[in-house]
Design an enzyme around this catalytic site. Structure first.
Site, PDB file in Angstrom:
ATOM      1  N   SER A  62      41.531  35.260  37.568  1.00  0.00           N
ATOM      2  CA  SER A  62      40.802  35.638  37.968  1.00  0.00           C
ATOM      3  C   SER A  62      39.698  36.215  39.067  1.00  0.00           C
ATOM      4  CB  SER A  62      40.586  35.844  36.561  1.00  0.00           C
ATOM      5  OG  SER A  62      40.018  37.719  35.781  1.00  0.00           O
ATOM      6  N   ASP A 200      49.222  44.161  33.962  1.00  0.00           N
ATOM      7  CA  ASP A 200      47.992  43.485  34.344  1.00  0.00           C
ATOM      8  C   ASP A 200      47.553  44.943  33.639  1.00  0.00           C
ATOM      9  OD1 ASP A 200      45.492  42.799  34.425  1.00  0.00           O
ATOM     10  OD2 ASP A 200      45.974  41.035  35.616  1.00  0.00           O
ATOM     11  N   HIS A 229      47.148  39.558  31.893  1.00  0.00           N
ATOM     12  CA  HIS A 229      46.023  38.909  33.019  1.00  0.00           C
ATOM     13  C   HIS A 229      45.829  37.475  32.338  1.00  0.00           C
ATOM     14  CE1 HIS A 229      42.968  39.248  35.448  1.00  0.00           C
ATOM     15  NE2 HIS A 229      41.586  38.698  34.465  1.00  0.00           N
TER      16      HIS A 229
END
Length: 284
Positions: A62, A200, A229
């Site tokens: 991320s 996502d 995600h």
């Protein structure tokens, strides 16, 4: 990191300023979306403490992936000169894996205004406010900016009142522009595997610079139909989850460690992507 360690690699986790257990803020700076100097400091420390390691690999998730790509493109050189090539500086990280990278922070924050992502922005702001409280006596911001940050209900509001003034910037958009790794997609010069999912909920696929990444000979881009995600879960062992991307990272790093950098470039030169979870569809 269990998958990485079980494969025989030693692992080090970098918790950005204020994140992680016991990682209290003690400097006039808190977590930022880009932290080239912090990443470089840790890499140089590892290289100094472990001078005989075969290679140093980076893996980011991320926003950590965003920070990793920024570092690779701008700061991935040691401050010390190379012993083998006087006058040049050796790379710190030899290969990397980027998982669920948001890439374009302006597009990300626009995405947070709509649909299910809108519910996340307030949740993401909570740990930032906790870090802000820890650093309340160190940060170079006014009392008003501090309290506006503490009362922020979105990441953008927090960035506007805290990150922008603490960095001497004018707007949140300027902060996002500086910190977005999208601008460096063509500048990555070490073997890098980039993995993102079309479903996502936080990172819109249009934020991923697909064309630029595909044109970069050092990058293998893998976009799956599903995965969420930082997801790609393939099963459980007790209370531990298994992730397909962890297995892919191990395979990628092992190919590089074997001395065949070309093979570490995935489908461009032989990294076998199967078997993949039945619920995922890989697109290269």
């Amino acid at each position: 990191m269990q998958t990485i360690e079980k494969a025989g690699f030693l692992s080090v986790t970098l918790n950005m300023r204020g994140h992680g257990h016991g990682n209290e803020v003690s400097t006039p700076r808190i977590y930022r979306a880009r932290a080239d100097d912090d990443v470089k400091h840790v890499c140089e420390h590892i290289r100094t403490q472990c001078p005989r390691i075969a290679a140093l690999y980076g893996m980011g998730f991320s926003m950590g992936a965003n920070q990793l790509i920024c570092f690779l493109a701008t700061s991935n050189r040691s401050s010390a000169p190379s012993h083998d090539s006087p006058g040049s500086s050796p790379r710190l990280i030899d290969a990397a894996v980027s998982i669920s990278n948001p890439f374009d922070l302006t597009a990300l924050n626009e995405h947070f205004k709509h649909g299910i992502a809108r519910a996340y922005t307030g949740l993401i702001a909570q740990p930032l406010k906790k870090i802000l409280w820890q650093g309340r006596h160190q940060l170079p911001i006014s009392r008003e900016q501090f309290w506006r940050g503490m009362l922020s209900m979105s990441v953008r509001n927090f960035d506007t009142h805290v990150q922008v003034p603490s960095m001497g910037l004018e707007t949140a958009d300027e902060y996002y522009s500086i910190c977005s790794s999208r601008q460096f997609a063509v500048s990555i010069d070490v073997p890098t595997l980039v993995v993102n999912a079309k479903d996502d909920p936080l990172v819109p696929i249009y934020a991923v610079p697909v064309d630029q990444l595909r044109k970069n000979p050092h990058v293998t881009l893998l976009v799956t139909e599903r995965g969420g995600h930082i997801g790609w879960h393939t099963g459980y062992s007790g209370i531990s989850q298994h992730s397909w991307t962890d297995s892919m990272a191990v395979k990628f790093f092992k190919k590089h460690l074997q001395g065949d950098a070309e093979q570490a470039l995935g489908s461009k030169a032989g990294l076998t992507l199967s078997p993949e979870p039945s619920n995922l569809s890989a697109k290269l």
